[in-house]
Structure formats: C-alpha cells, structure tokens
Design a protein around this motif. Structure first.
Motif, PDB file in Angstrom:
ATOM      1  N   UNK A  54       0.808  -1.204   0.000  1.00  0.00           N
ATOM      2  CA  UNK A  54       0.000   0.000   0.000  1.00  0.00           C
ATOM      3  C   UNK A  54       0.844   1.258   0.000  1.00  0.00           C
ATOM      4  N   UNK A  55       0.183   2.345   0.316  1.00  0.00           N
ATOM      5  CA  UNK A  55       0.819   3.662   0.349  1.00  0.00           C
ATOM      6  C   UNK A  55       0.963   4.105   1.797  1.00  0.00           C
ATOM      7  N   UNK A  56       2.153   4.563   2.155  1.00  0.00           N
ATOM      8  CA  UNK A  56       2.396   5.001   3.515  1.00  0.00           C
ATOM      9  C   UNK A  56       3.363   6.175   3.481  1.00  0.00           C
ATOM     10  N   UNK A  57       3.283   7.024   4.475  1.00  0.00           N
ATOM     11  CA  UNK A  57       4.214   8.140   4.566  1.00  0.00           C
ATOM     12  C   UNK A  57       5.555   7.673   5.124  1.00  0.00           C
ATOM     13  N   UNK A  58       6.581   8.395   4.785  1.00  0.00           N
ATOM     14  CA  UNK A  58       7.909   8.089   5.319  1.00  0.00           C
ATOM     15  C   UNK A  58       7.862   8.063   6.848  1.00  0.00           C
ATOM     16  N   UNK A  59       8.520   7.070   7.410  1.00  0.00           N
ATOM     17  CA  UNK A  59       8.493   6.878   8.846  1.00  0.00           C
ATOM     18  C   UNK A  59       7.414   5.931   9.324  1.00  0.00           C
ATOM     19  N   UNK A  60       6.502   5.604   8.425  1.00  0.00           N
ATOM     20  CA  UNK A  60       5.404   4.726   8.792  1.00  0.00           C
ATOM     21  C   UNK A  60       5.761   3.258   8.695  1.00  0.00           C
ATOM     22  N   UNK A  61       4.742   2.413   8.858  1.00  0.00           N
ATOM     23  CA  UNK A  61       4.938   0.968   8.883  1.00  0.00           C
ATOM     24  C   UNK A  61       3.929   0.268   7.996  1.00  0.00           C
ATOM     25  N   UNK A  62       4.340  -0.875   7.506  1.00  0.00           N
ATOM     26  CA  UNK A  62       3.463  -1.787   6.776  1.00  0.00           C
ATOM     27  C   UNK A  62       3.862  -3.208   7.134  1.00  0.00           C
ATOM     28  N   UNK A  63       2.908  -4.118   7.002  1.00  0.00           N
ATOM     29  CA  UNK A  63       3.225  -5.532   7.183  1.00  0.00           C
ATOM     30  C   UNK A  63       2.767  -6.292   5.961  1.00  0.00           C
ATOM     31  N   UNK A  64       3.687  -7.015   5.366  1.00  0.00           N
ATOM     32  CA  UNK A  64       3.383  -7.869   4.224  1.00  0.00           C
ATOM     33  C   UNK A  64       3.228  -9.303   4.690  1.00  0.00           C
ATOM     34  N   UNK A  65       2.308 -10.005   4.050  1.00  0.00           N
ATOM     35  CA  UNK A  65       2.107 -11.424   4.331  1.00  0.00           C
ATOM     36  C   UNK A  65       2.287 -12.211   3.045  1.00  0.00           C
ATOM     37  N   UNK A  66       2.760 -13.425   3.203  1.00  0.00           N
ATOM     38  CA  UNK A  66       2.954 -14.309   2.055  1.00  0.00           C
ATOM     39  C   UNK A  66       2.593 -15.725   2.485  1.00  0.00           C
ATOM     40  N   UNK A  67       1.593 -16.293   1.826  1.00  0.00           N
ATOM     41  CA  UNK A  67       1.133 -17.634   2.162  1.00  0.00           C
ATOM     42  C   UNK A  67       1.378 -18.580   0.999  1.00  0.00           C
ATOM     43  N   UNK A  68       1.968 -19.708   1.308  1.00  0.00           N
ATOM     44  CA  UNK A  68       2.204 -20.739   0.302  1.00  0.00           C
ATOM     45  C   UNK A  68       1.219 -21.880   0.516  1.00  0.00           C
ATOM     46  N   UNK A  69       0.700 -22.397  -0.587  1.00  0.00           N
ATOM     47  CA  UNK A  69      -0.247 -23.511  -0.497  1.00  0.00           C
ATOM     48  C   UNK A  69      -0.049 -24.427  -1.694  1.00  0.00           C
ATOM     49  N   UNK A  70      -0.636 -25.618  -1.598  1.00  0.00           N
ATOM     50  CA  UNK A  70      -0.533 -26.569  -2.692  1.00  0.00           C
ATOM     51  C   UNK A  70       0.287 -27.781  -2.294  1.00  0.00           C
ATOM     52  N   UNK A  71       0.992 -28.324  -3.256  1.00  0.00           N
ATOM     53  CA  UNK A  71       1.767 -29.559  -3.046  1.00  0.00           C
ATOM     54  C   UNK A  71       3.105 -29.224  -2.407  1.00  0.00           C
ATOM     55  N   UNK A  72       3.064 -29.063  -1.092  1.00  0.00           N
ATOM     56  CA  UNK A  72       4.263 -28.677  -0.349  1.00  0.00           C
ATOM     57  C   UNK A  72       4.687 -29.823   0.544  1.00  0.00           C
ATOM     58  N   UNK A  73       5.855 -30.352   0.291  1.00  0.00           N
ATOM     59  CA  UNK A  73       6.414 -31.376   1.178  1.00  0.00           C
ATOM     60  C   UNK A  73       7.327 -30.733   2.209  1.00  0.00           C
ATOM     61  N   UNK A  74       8.179 -29.855   1.711  1.00  0.00           N
ATOM     62  CA  UNK A  74       9.128 -29.188   2.605  1.00  0.00           C
ATOM     63  C   UNK A  74       9.499 -27.847   1.993  1.00  0.00           C
ATOM     64  N   UNK A  75       9.428 -26.811   2.821  1.00  0.00           N
ATOM     65  CA  UNK A  75       9.875 -25.486   2.377  1.00  0.00           C
ATOM     66  C   UNK A  75      11.301 -25.292   2.849  1.00  0.00           C
ATOM     67  N   UNK A  76      12.189 -25.083   1.914  1.00  0.00           N
ATOM     68  CA  UNK A  76      13.592 -24.899   2.263  1.00  0.00           C
ATOM     69  C   UNK A  76      13.916 -23.446   2.593  1.00  0.00           C
ATOM     70  N   UNK A  77      13.200 -22.557   1.930  1.00  0.00           N
ATOM     71  CA  UNK A  77      13.483 -21.139   2.123  1.00  0.00           C
ATOM     72  C   UNK A  77      12.272 -20.344   1.668  1.00  0.00           C
ATOM     73  N   UNK A  78      11.984 -19.262   2.383  1.00  0.00           N
ATOM     74  CA  UNK A  78      10.956 -18.307   1.972  1.00  0.00           C
ATOM     75  C   UNK A  78      11.497 -16.920   2.228  1.00  0.00           C
ATOM     76  N   UNK A  79      10.959 -15.974   1.500  1.00  0.00           N
ATOM     77  CA  UNK A  79      11.408 -14.613   1.753  1.00  0.00           C
ATOM     78  C   UNK A  79      10.863 -13.641   0.755  1.00  0.00           C
ATOM     79  N   UNK A  80      11.511 -12.498   0.704  1.00  0.00           N
ATOM     80  CA  UNK A  80      11.046 -11.396  -0.125  1.00  0.00           C
ATOM     81  C   UNK A  80      12.205 -10.784  -0.910  1.00  0.00           C
ATOM     82  N   UNK A  81      11.905 -10.488  -2.157  1.00  0.00           N
ATOM     83  CA  UNK A  81      12.720  -9.631  -2.986  1.00  0.00           C
ATOM     84  C   UNK A  81      11.904  -8.374  -3.268  1.00  0.00           C
ATOM     85  N   UNK A  82      12.558  -7.373  -3.751  1.00  0.00           N
ATOM     86  CA  UNK A  82      11.866  -6.169  -4.210  1.00  0.00           C
ATOM     87  C   UNK A  82      12.527  -5.634  -5.468  1.00  0.00           C
TER      88      UNK A  82
END
Length: 114
Positions: A10-38
C-alpha cells in the motif's frame, strides 16, 4: 504445484509501517526457504530478507534494524514487518518459496511518500 499469495502492500508516509504477508499452499512437502525480494523502477530485483528451514534469517543491509521477517510454519506463511519506511523502500515486493522448485508471488506494491 505451489501457489504463493502476497498481501499487505500500500501507500504510507515516510516513517510509517506496513506488514506484508505471504502464504504458500498446494503440493508442499518441505519449504527450504521463503522470503522477499523487491524491485524498484529501473533497478534490478534485490533480496530483502529470507528465512531458511532451520530458522536462520538474513536481511539486506538496507533494511537491517527496520524490517523483521517472521514465519508461521503451521500456515506456511511469512510476514515482513516494515518499520521506519523510507522513500527508497518504494518498490514491488515479491515473495518467493523454495521447495524442490522456486515459486514466486505476483508482487505487491509498496509506495512510501516523502
């Protein structure tokens, strides 16, 4: 197949905060790594933060001390708490999940106004 769904940008002013969420679903046996790029306009995609299966977390130098990555294993979900946001944090944030393959979310826009 694995689906990766992001939310929380979203849109936020400098100094503010945001929280991003990321949910994985489907055929998952093992997650080796998760994260974020930009990716900011005109720039290459860069790593923001990632968490290994054992819990080790790495952050880009640009976000250390301001961003916090956490994980809910039961939900195959990671959260990126972003505090003290700066204009230079403006970018599209992409979540990734690595199992036996790498999966990407569609991206969520974060805009920080100065």
């Amino acid at each position: 197949q694995v689906q990766v769904v992001e939310s929380g940008g979203g849109l936020v002013q400098a100094g503010g905060s945001l929280r991003l969420s990321c949910a994985a679903s489907g055929s998952i046996f093992r997650i080796n790594r998760m994260g974020w790029y930009r990716q900011a306009p005109g720039k290459q995609r860069e790593l923001v933060a990632r968490i290994e299966s054992g819990g080790i977390i790495n952050y880009a130098d640009a976000v250390k001390g301001r961003f916090t990555l956490s994980r809910d294993n039961a939900k195959n979900t990671v959260y990126l708490q972003m505090n003290s946001l700066k204009a230079e944090d403006t970018a599209v944030y992409f979540c990734f999940v690595i199992t036996s393959n790498t999966y990407w979310g569609q991206g969520t826009q974060v805009t920080v106004s100065s």
